[in-house]
Enzyme design. Structure first.
Site, PDB file in Angstrom:
ATOM      1  CE1 TYR A 295      -4.012   1.671  -0.236  1.00 23.88           C
ATOM      2  CE2 TYR A 295      -3.622   2.519   1.980  1.00 23.88           C
ATOM      3  CZ  TYR A 295      -4.363   2.521   0.807  1.00 23.88           C
ATOM      4  OH  TYR A 295      -5.445   3.345   0.674  1.00 23.88           O
TER       5      TYR A 295
ATOM      6  CG  ASN B 125     -28.187 -30.025 -18.037  1.00 23.31           C
ATOM      7  OD1 ASN B 125     -28.158 -31.203 -17.729  1.00 23.31           O
ATOM      8  ND2 ASN B 125     -27.150 -29.400 -18.554  1.00 23.31           N
TER       9      ASN B 125
ATOM     10  CE  LYS C 226     -19.653 -20.274 -16.587  1.00 21.72           C
ATOM     11  NZ  LYS C 226     -20.581 -21.118 -17.362  1.00 21.72           N
TER      12      LYS C 226
ATOM     13  CD  GLU D  64     -22.956 -18.789 -16.781  1.00 20.99           C
ATOM     14  OE1 GLU D  64     -23.359 -19.962 -16.728  1.00 20.99           O
ATOM     15  OE2 GLU D  64     -22.072 -18.401 -17.574  1.00 20.99           O
ATOM     16  CG  ASP D  65     -27.223 -18.828 -15.472  1.00 20.86           C
ATOM     17  OD1 ASP D  65     -27.045 -19.480 -16.511  1.00 20.86           O
ATOM     18  OD2 ASP D  65     -26.965 -19.273 -14.342  1.00 20.86           O
TER      19      ASP D  65
ATOM     20  CB  ALA E  12     -35.647 -21.084 -31.238  1.00 21.89           C
ATOM     21  N   GLY E  13     -33.826 -20.725 -28.061  1.00 15.61           N
ATOM     22  CA  GLY E  13     -33.370 -19.704 -27.124  1.00 15.61           C
ATOM     23  C   GLY E  13     -31.909 -19.384 -27.373  1.00 15.61           C
ATOM     24  CB  ALA E  14     -29.339 -17.930 -25.134  1.00 14.84           C
ATOM     25  CB  ALA E  15     -28.320 -23.005 -25.625  1.00 18.04           C
TER      26      ALA E  15
ATOM     27  CG  ASN F 214     -21.623 -24.983 -21.454  1.00 17.24           C
ATOM     28  OD1 ASN F 214     -21.888 -25.921 -22.204  1.00 17.24           O
ATOM     29  ND2 ASN F 214     -22.296 -23.848 -21.472  1.00 17.24           N
TER      30      ASN F 214
END
Length: 753
Positions: A39, A287, A94, A136-137, A195-198, A319
Site C-alpha cells: 500500500y 438439463n 462458475k 451468465e444466465d 430456439a433460445g440463447a443456446a 460447458n
C-alpha cells in the site's frame, strides 16, 4: 455417479467459510516493509507507471488474469428467473471452475436489473477492472443484445457462455460423431429443438462448422421455424427460417441425421427416433433431464450415437470444457475479443484431443474402465488436464492469426510450457530433463513389455523423441498391442527373449560373472527366462543403454538383478533411493527412501553424496544437505545422534565440495528463523534442499506424510549408486511416471561409461 442429496448440496455451500470462494493475497504482507510495498507509499510507483502507459495495468495488477462473471439471474440453469441473489451460488460455482481448470481469478457479480441497457452500461463501466466478461444466465433475447453491444464497445473478451459454450462443446462432439458414422458434415440434415440463447448459438456455430443452411431445421414451442411464419418470431429466429413442409418436431426429425436438443424434458419420443436416418446422432442436452433418456432411445434402435448434458451418461456436453480454456487463451494474448475463429479453434482442439490416448488419472477419475475414441467417447472428459494444453493454445493462436491479440506469444511451444507450469510443478521440473534427453536419445529396455501401461508409455517416449523403447516379451503379443495403440511403425523395438539369438551369449556371460556365487550354466539359462535379468544383461552387453522395470513386481525382485549384474559405482558400497518433493516454493530431495534399512555412519555419508549427485545430474541443482536427527548439534548425545554426526565428518572428508551440515532437526533444516537465531555458525541456514534421514523407516514416513498431506508432488524413487542406468518403478504407477523415469534413465545413460 451417486445422486446428490439436498442436504449434501446445502452442507457443501456452508461451513466455517460460507460460499465457495475467497480472495487470497499473492504477495506477502507480514512485515512493516511488506505493508509499505503493498500500500502506501510503495503502491504509488505502479500507479504512476500505469498512468503513463495504460497497457502496464496488465503488468502491475491482476487485470490480465481476472474475469467478471456477470448475471441478473433471469435464466439460471433449469430454474428460470430466480433473481440475482438466488443465482449467486451458480456464479460462485462458475468462479470455482475458472480457477480449478484454468487458474483464472473471478469476481462473481450479480446485478439487480432486467434492463438490457443498464447491464450493458454496467459492464462498460466495469471493464477497466477486469480482463474479460463472462455473461451468465441472462434470458434471451436480452442476452443477444447485451453481448453484441459489449463486443462493439469493450476492448476485452466478452463471452455469453450459455450461448457459445454449449455450441463449442457440442460442435466438437458433432465433428467426431460425423467422423465415426462416416457421414459428411455438409450433407447431414440437422434438427434443433429449442430456439433460445443456446439453440440459436449452436445452430449458428454448426453452420460455421460446415452444415448447409438448407439442411438445418429449427423447432421452438410453436413448431418448425419456416419461411412466412409470424407467430413467436424475432430477428434471431428469422435467420433460420427455411422453405419446408415440416411443421412439427416429428415432421422435422423424419430422415434427420442429427437431433440437437436445447429445450425441455420429454420433447422426443421413441417413434421420432425410429424415423431418423441410419446411425442417427442425438444430442439431448436439456438439463437436468434430456429431451429423451438414452435408455429410451436405445430401446428403439441400437445404431444411435448419443450425448446429453449429464455426467451419468457417456458423451457429456459440459460447458466446463469450454469457457475456462477459451478465456485462458484469450487473456494470455490480451485479446480484444472472442471471435468466430477462436471458437472454431476451441471446438477442433477438443475434437482432436478426444482421439488421443487417455491418461490413467482420467481413467481412474471415471471409474477405471478403458476410455477409447468412438461412439461413447466423442469429447474429452472435464477432468482431463490436457484440455488446457490443447484448447487454450488453439484459442490463443486463432486470436493471433485473426488479428485480435494485443500481446502475441513469441513461441507457441513456450506458451504451452507456461500452461503446463500452471498445471503441475512436476511438468515444470521435468521439462529440462526431457529437453536434455531429446538431445541424445538412448535405447531403454522395458522387461515388462507386455504391460499395457508400458506400451502406452513407449508410444509417448517414441513420439516425443525421448528414447527408443525396447520392449521385452512375446513378439506377437507386443506387436499386436503396438498396432492397437497406433504406435508408429519402426519407433519401438521388440525383443522376444525366447527366440533372441543372443540369449545363449547372455547366459554364458552371466555364468562367468556369477559362478563364484552359485550360478551354474543351467541356473544362468533359467535366469535368462526372467525378463529383468535378461534386460540387465542387454545393458551389461551394450545392447541397450538403460533399463526401467518394477511396474508389476516388487522392489526387491527388481533391484536384485541390477545389483548382481552391474554392482555399485566404483568407490561406493551401496545403492540408494531418492524422492524429489515439489512444493509451491521449493524442491526437497529426501534419502534414502527405498534401499538401506539402518545404514551405518559410512552408509549415511554415501547416501548424502548419492543424493547430491541426483540433484546435480538430473536437475542441475546445487545440493545443500541436512543430515537429520532428533538432535540439534549435540543437544542430545546417544549412539543414534552420534552416528549422524559421524556421517557428516566422513562425508566432509571424502567429498570436500559437499555443502553438508548436521546433525540437525528437520525444522532447523528448512526454517531460516531457527538456524539464524540459534545456530548462526551452521552452513545450512534453513535452506536445505536435500534431507538425509537416519534410516529407511524415518525417510519413508517423512516423504509419504509430506506427499499425502501437503500440497506436494513427488518424483521417484530415483535409484542411484548402481553402476548402470537402471531405475525401478513403484508398482502400479501411471504412464506419466513411467515416461518421467525413462527420461531420467536417458540422462544417466548419456553420462554412463
Amino acid at each position: 455417479m451417486k445422486k446428490i442429496t439436498r442436504e449434501e448440496a446445502l452442507a457443501y455451500h456452508t461451513g466455517k467459510r460460507h460460499g465457495k470462494t475467497e480472495v487470497v493475497a499473492t504477495k506477502p504482507c507480514i512485515t512493516q516493509r511488506d505493508l509499505s510495498l503493498a500500500y502506501t507509499p510503495g503502491v504509488a510507483e505502479p500507479c504512476l507507471e500505469i498512468a503513463r502507459d495504460p497497457e502496464l495495468v496488465y503488468e502491475y495488477t491482476n487485470k490480465g488474469n481476472l474475469v467478471a462473471v456477470v448475471s441478473n439471474g433471469t435464466a439460471v440453469l433449469g430454474l428460470g428467473d430466480i433473481g440475482p441473489m438466488a443465482g449467486k451460488p451458480v456464479m460462485e460455482g462458475k468462479g470455482v471452475l475458472f480457477k480449478r481448470f484454468a487458474d483464472i481469478d473471478v469476481f462473481d457479480i450479480e446485478i439487480d436489473t432486467k434492463d438490457a441497457k443498464e447491464i450493458i452500461r454496467f459492464c462498460e463501466l466495469l471493464s477497466p477492472t477486469i480482463g474479460g466478461i463472462n455473461l451468465e444466465d441472462i434470458a434471451a433475447p436480452d442476452c443477444f443484445e447485451i453481448e453484441e453491444a459489449l463486443k462493439k464497445s469493450c476492448d476485452i473478451p466478452v463471452f455469453h457462455d450459455d450461448q457459445h459454450g454449449t455450441a463449442i462443446i457440442s460442435g466438437a462432439a458433432l465433428l467426431n460423431a460425423v467422423e465415426v458414422t462416416g457421414k459428411k458434415i455438409d450433407e447431414i440434415k440437422v434438427v434443433f429443438s429449442g430456439a433460445g440463447a443456446a439453440g440459436i448459438a449452436c445452430a449458428t456455430f454448426y453452420l460455421s462448422l460446415g452444415v448447409k443452411p438448407e439442411n438445418l431445421l429449427m423447432v421452438d414451442s410453436k413448431g418448425v421455424i419456416y419461411k412466412g411464419r409470424t407467430a413467436g418470431m424475432n430477428s434471431y429466429k428469422e435467420r433460420f427460417a427455411v422453405e419446408t413442409e415440416a411443421r412439427t418436431l416429428a415432421d422435422a426429425m423424419h430422415g434427420a441425421d442429427v437431433f440437437a436438443g436445447v429445450s425441455v424434458k420429454g420433447m422426443v419420443t421413441g417413434e421420432m427416433v425410429a424415423t431418423m436416418a441410419e446411425n442417427p446422432i442425438i444430442f439431448a442436452m436439456a438439463n437436468p433431464d434430456p429431451e429423451i433418456l438414452p435408455e429410451d432411445a436405445f430401446a428403439v434402435r441400437s445404431d444411435i450415437i448419443m450425448a446429453t448434458g449429464r455426467s451419468d451418461y457417456p458423451n457429456q456436453v459440459n460447458n466446463v470444457l469450454g469457457f475456462p480454456f477459451i478465456f485462458r487463451g484469450a487473456l494470455d494474448v490480451a485479446a480484444s475479443g472472442i471471435n468466430e475463429e477462436m471458437k472454431l479453434a476451441a471446438a477442433k482442439a477438443l475434437a482432436n484431443l478426444a482421439k488421443e490416448d487417455v491418461p490413467d488419472s482420467v481413467v481412474r477419475a471415471y471409474g477405471g474402465k478403458p476410455i477409447r475414441f468412438g461412439r461413447e467417447y466423442l469429447i474429452p472428459k472435464p477432468f482431463d488436464y490436457r484440455v488446457l494444453l490443447w484448447e487454450a493454445p488453439a484459442v490463443a493462436e486463432a486470436a493471433i492469426k485473426s488479428g485480435v491479440a494485443r500481446k502475441p506469444y513469441a513461441s507457441k511451444e513456450e506458451y504451452i510450457r507456461e500452461l503446463e507450469n500452471r498445471l503441475s510443478r512436476t511438468r515444470q521440473v521435468m521439462h529440462g530433463v526431457f529437453d536434455q534427453a531429446k538431445l541424445d536419445p538412448r535405447r531403454i529396455v522395458f522387461p515388462e513389455g507386455e504391460a499395457v501401461k508400458i506400451v502406452r508409455a513407449a508410444k509417448i517416449l517414441a513420439e516425443e523423441g525421448i528414447c527408443t523403447p525396447v520392449l521385452l516379451g512375446s513378439a506377437a503379443k507386443i506387436t499386436k498391442m503396438l498396432a492397437e495403440h497406433e504406435v508408429p511403425e519402426g519407433t519401438v523395438e521388440v525383443v522376444d527373449p525366447a527366440t533372441d539369438p543372443k540369449r545363449e551369449t547372455y547366459a554364458e556371460v552371466l555364468t562367468r560373472m556369477r559362478w563364484r556365487h552359485g550360478v551354474t550354466p543351467d541356473h544362468a539359462q533359467k535366469l535368462m527366462r526372467d525378463p529383468v535379468y535378461y534386460g540387465n544383461m542387454m545393458v551389461q552387453q551394450h545392447d541397450a543403454d538403460g533399463l526401467i522395470a518394477g511396474l508389476t513386481m516388487s522392489y526387491p525382485e527388481t533391484i536384485r538383478p541390477a545389483l548382481q549384474i552391474h554392482k555399485t559405482r566404483e568407490g561406493i558400497k551401496r545403492a540408494a533411493g531418492v524422492y524429489l518433493l515439489l512444493f509451491e516454493d521449493r524442491m526437497l530431495f529426501i534419502a534414502d527412501t527405498t534401499v538401506n534399512e539402518d545404514p551405518t555412519a559410512d552408509g549415511l555419508a554415501e547416501i548424502a553424496f548419492l543424493a547430491d549427485q541426483v540433484a546435480e545430474i538430473y536437475f542441475q541443482t546445487k545440493g545443500r544437505i541436512a543430515m537429520l536427527s532428533y538432535s540439534n548439534f549435540g543437544s542430545n548425545v546417544d549412539p543414534r545422534s552420534h552416528k549422524v554426526r559421524e556421517a557428516v565428518a566422513i562425508a566432509e572428508a571424502r567429498w570436500p565440495n559437499l555443502v553438508i551440515e548436521g546433525e540437525m532437526q528437520a525444522d532447523t533444516a528448512v526454517e531460516p528463523s531457527i538456524a539464524k537465531e540459534a545456530f548462526p555458525l551452521s552452513r545450512i541456514q534453513g535452506d536445505a534442499n536435500i534431507l538425509v534421514c537416519p534410516d529407511l523407516e524415518s525417510a519413508n514416513i517423512a516423504y509419504k506424510l509430506l506427499w499425502r498431506l501437503g500440497k506436494v508432488e513427488a518424483i521417484g524413487p530415483i535409484l542411484t549408486g548402481i553402476n548402470a542406468p537402471v531405475h525401478v518403478l513403484q508398482r502400479g504407477v501411471d504412464v506419466n511416471d513411467i515416461v518421467n523415469m525413462a527420461a531420467l534413465c536417458v540422462l544417466k545413460a548419456q553420462r554412463w561409461r
